[in-house]
Design a protein around this motif. Structure first.
Motif, mmCIF file in Angstrom:
data_model
loop_
_atom_site.group_PDB
_atom_site.id
_atom_site.type_symbol
_atom_site.label_atom_id
_atom_site.label_comp_id
_atom_site.label_asym_id
_atom_site.label_seq_id
_atom_site.Cartn_x
_atom_site.Cartn_y
_atom_site.Cartn_z
ATOM 1 N N LEU A 81 25.798 45.629 42.870
ATOM 2 C CA LEU A 81 25.344 44.591 42.263
ATOM 3 C C LEU A 81 25.646 43.133 43.102
ATOM 4 N N PHE A 82 26.822 43.274 43.645
ATOM 5 C CA PHE A 82 27.072 41.879 44.315
ATOM 6 C C PHE A 82 27.492 41.893 45.572
ATOM 7 N N GLY A 83 27.525 43.324 46.295
ATOM 8 C CA GLY A 83 28.073 43.308 47.900
ATOM 9 C C GLY A 83 29.423 42.832 47.915
ATOM 10 N N GLU A 84 29.445 41.878 49.037
ATOM 11 C CA GLU A 84 30.778 41.186 49.052
ATOM 12 C C GLU A 84 30.467 39.497 48.462
ATOM 13 N N ASN A 85 29.560 39.511 47.733
ATOM 14 C CA ASN A 85 29.532 38.210 47.062
ATOM 15 C C ASN A 85 30.848 37.864 46.187
#
Length: 176
Positions: A81-85
């Motif tokens: 959902l976020f990756g490395e966000n």
């Protein structure tokens, strides 16, 4: 122990790094044979056949290649959902809080979104809590199944068994 708890606990075990005990202990085969749902049992048997058809070092290499070195098939669910966000960090904190609130605090150094850890939690939690946790991660689990199927990974069988179990849990709740 409910059927879903048994299946999710078994999936949690088999989605961890391979162990030599899986080959010397008949209990794994016995645990698979205890599964009532025929489709789920068949999926676990397919994975069990894979375990016993390749050398241990190859199992370990395949596990690492599949889950440690392939971003599309990571076992860290919030990554989908976020990756490395930075929002991923907030999601991980919330997830850790969910474990604490359920009375099953983390005792592992793993991140709380590590799929084997999530499945272990769901194997111990009450059915409604487990279902809620699985639904939070359903999109990531579905994506992981898709990616594992695309590379024809034997781990797809374990994930497909998880999806089948989630569906059975939902249908059981609807029926009651």
């Amino acid at each position: 122990m409910d059927e879903h708890q048994h299946i999710l606990g078994l999936a949690s075990l088999l989605l961890q790094h391979p162990e030599t005990e899986w080959f010397t202990d008949e209990q794994l085969k016995e645990e698979i044979n205890l599964i009532d749902d025929q489709l789920t049992k068949m999926l676990f048997r397919q994975f069990y056949h894979y375990l016993h058809s390749v050398p241990f070092h190859e199992l370990c290499a395949n596990y690492s290649f599949t889950f440690d070195f392939n971003e599309k098939t990571t076992l860290y669910l919030t990554h989908y959902l976020f990756g490395e966000n930075p929002d991923r960090g907030k999601a991980l904190i919330k997830l850790k809080k969910d474990y604490d609130e359920a009375g099953l605090p983390l005792k592992s150094n793993e991140l709380p979104d590590f799929l084997p850890l999530v499945l272990e939690f769901c194997s111990l939690a009450p059915a409604d809590t487990a279902q809620k946790m699985l639904m939070v991660h359903r999109r990531a689990i579905d994506q992981l199944v898709k990616e594992l199927s695309a590379i024809d990974s034997p781990y797809q069988f374990i994930l497909q068994a998880c999806v089948e179990t989630i569906e059975n849990m939902i249908n059981k709740q609807k029926a009651s």
